[in-house]
Enzyme design. Structure first.
Site, short mmCIF file in Angstrom:
data_model
loop_
_atom_site.label_atom_id
_atom_site.label_comp_id
_atom_site.label_asym_id
_atom_site.label_seq_id
_atom_site.Cartn_x
_atom_site.Cartn_y
_atom_site.Cartn_z
N SER A 43 3.11 -1.93 10.40
CA SER A 43 4.56 -1.98 10.66
C SER A 43 5.19 -3.34 10.38
O SER A 43 6.08 -3.78 11.10
CB SER A 43 4.85 -1.53 12.10
N LYS B 6 0.15 4.20 -0.36
CA LYS B 6 -0.51 5.41 0.16
C LYS B 6 -0.24 6.59 -0.80
O LYS B 6 -0.16 6.37 -2.00
CB LYS B 6 -0.05 5.69 1.59
N ASN C 216 0.87 -1.17 0.00
CA ASN C 216 0.00 0.00 0.00
C ASN C 216 0.91 1.22 0.00
O ASN C 216 1.46 1.59 1.03
CB ASN C 216 -0.88 -0.03 1.26
N GLU D 211 -7.01 4.99 7.46
CA GLU D 211 -6.78 6.40 7.12
C GLU D 211 -7.98 6.98 6.38
O GLU D 211 -8.31 8.16 6.56
CB GLU D 211 -5.48 6.53 6.30
N GLU E 113 -5.75 -4.68 10.42
CA GLU E 113 -4.73 -3.67 10.66
C GLU E 113 -5.06 -2.89 11.92
O GLU E 113 -5.84 -1.92 11.87
CB GLU E 113 -4.67 -2.68 9.48
N HIS F 229 -9.61 1.35 4.53
CA HIS F 229 -8.37 1.57 5.27
C HIS F 229 -8.61 2.57 6.41
O HIS F 229 -9.40 3.51 6.25
CB HIS F 229 -7.29 2.09 4.32
N GLY G 24 2.08 2.50 10.74
CA GLY G 24 3.04 3.59 10.59
C GLY G 24 3.69 4.02 11.90
O GLY G 24 4.34 5.06 11.96
P1 PGA Z 1 2.61 0.45 7.66
O1 PGA Z 1 1.16 0.65 7.00
O2 PGA Z 1 3.15 -0.85 7.13
O3 PGA Z 1 3.40 1.65 7.23
O4 PGA Z 1 2.39 0.40 9.14
C1 PGA Z 1 0.28 -0.44 6.80
C2 PGA Z 1 -0.99 0.04 6.17
O5 PGA Z 1 -1.48 1.12 6.53
O6 PGA Z 1 -1.57 -0.63 5.27
#
Ligand code: PGA
Length: 251
Positions: free
Chosen positions: A214, A12, A10, A98, A168, A96, A174
């Protein structure tokens, strides 16, 4: 039943056009042949080009990170499922955290997007997961059950079999803080049980459930070795070809 193992990136809102092309070529060049399904979740501007670069590699597929629930119309700035399909997209990341947090998406809306993606012959990667307060209250199983039921359990068995779920935990995205392999396993088993109760054994046993939050080359192997963890949805570490390919090779 052997479930499909999946590593999905992803990106983003990262990478301009040239950087996206270079990252894709870097991944494709470094990949060894494997049975793992590799999915690149890119911003819209990359879809056509990435689709061209990966077209002859059978285990590498393309994902968008969102889509609008309507097929077309006066929705300035939005992109619909038929448009994505026409660019060679096979998967769409939906729900997601976000998008839930910054764009106020809830599971009623996400359910409509799930329907649009399926109606256009693509597969949703449905994201669920609890914020830190909910985990601290010990209510994560209830919250995730509610998310999954509201967004997905209206589907027929046939349609549900096209779903990929990504668990998640919001506190792990993140942040560098990963769920422990035990925490991931516990939630994945919980989700699979819900699916077994709603549908049947074959549907539950065939569902790929990815862990996200992460994931890095250093922790992927242990996470992926859990019984109910069928791969990962990778944010930060999907932006470097070397790290992403190392995660793909963790199975
Ligand atoms: P990350 O993000 O691996 O940077 O923690 C995962 C995600 O949001 O899909």
């Amino acid at each position: 039943m052997k479930r499909q193992q999946i590593v999905a990136g992803n990106w983003k809102m990262n990478k301009d056009y040239e950087e996206g092309r270079d990252l894709t070529k870097g991944i494709v060049d470094a990949m060894q042949p494997s049975d793992t399904l590799v999915i690149l979740g890119t911003p819209y501007i990359h879809l056509m080009n990435v689709s061209r670069i990966i077209k002859d590699i059978s285990n590498v597929h393309l994902a968008a990170q969102n889509c609008h629930q309507e097929e077309s119309g006066a929705y300035t700035g939005e992109v619909s499922a038929p448009m994505l399909k026409s660019c060679g997209v096979g998967y769409v990341i939906l729900g997601h955290s976000e998008r839930r947090a910054y764009f106020h998406e809830d599971d009623e809306l996400i359910a409509k997007k799930v329907d649009a993606v399926l109606a256009n012959g693509m597969q949703p990667i449905y994201c669920c997961g609890e914020p830190l307060e909910v985990r601290e209250d010990g209510k994560q199983n209830e919250l995730v059950a509610e998310q999954v039921k509201t967004a997905l359990f209206h589907l027929s068995k046939e349609d549900f079999s096209k779903i990929v779920i990504a668990y998640e935990p919001v506190w792990a995205i993140g942040t560098g803080k990963t769920a422990s392999p035990e925490q991931a396993q516990e939630m994945h088993a919980h989700i699979r049980k819900l699916v077994r109760e709603q549908y049947d054994d074959a549907t539950a046993d065939g569902l790929s459930i990815l862990y996200g939050g992460s994931v890095k080359p250093g922790n992927a192997k242990e996470l992926f070795s859990q019984e109910d963890v069928d791969g990962g949805l990778i944010g930060g570490a999907s932006l470097k070809a070397k790290d992403f390919v190392a995660i793909v090779n963790s199975f």
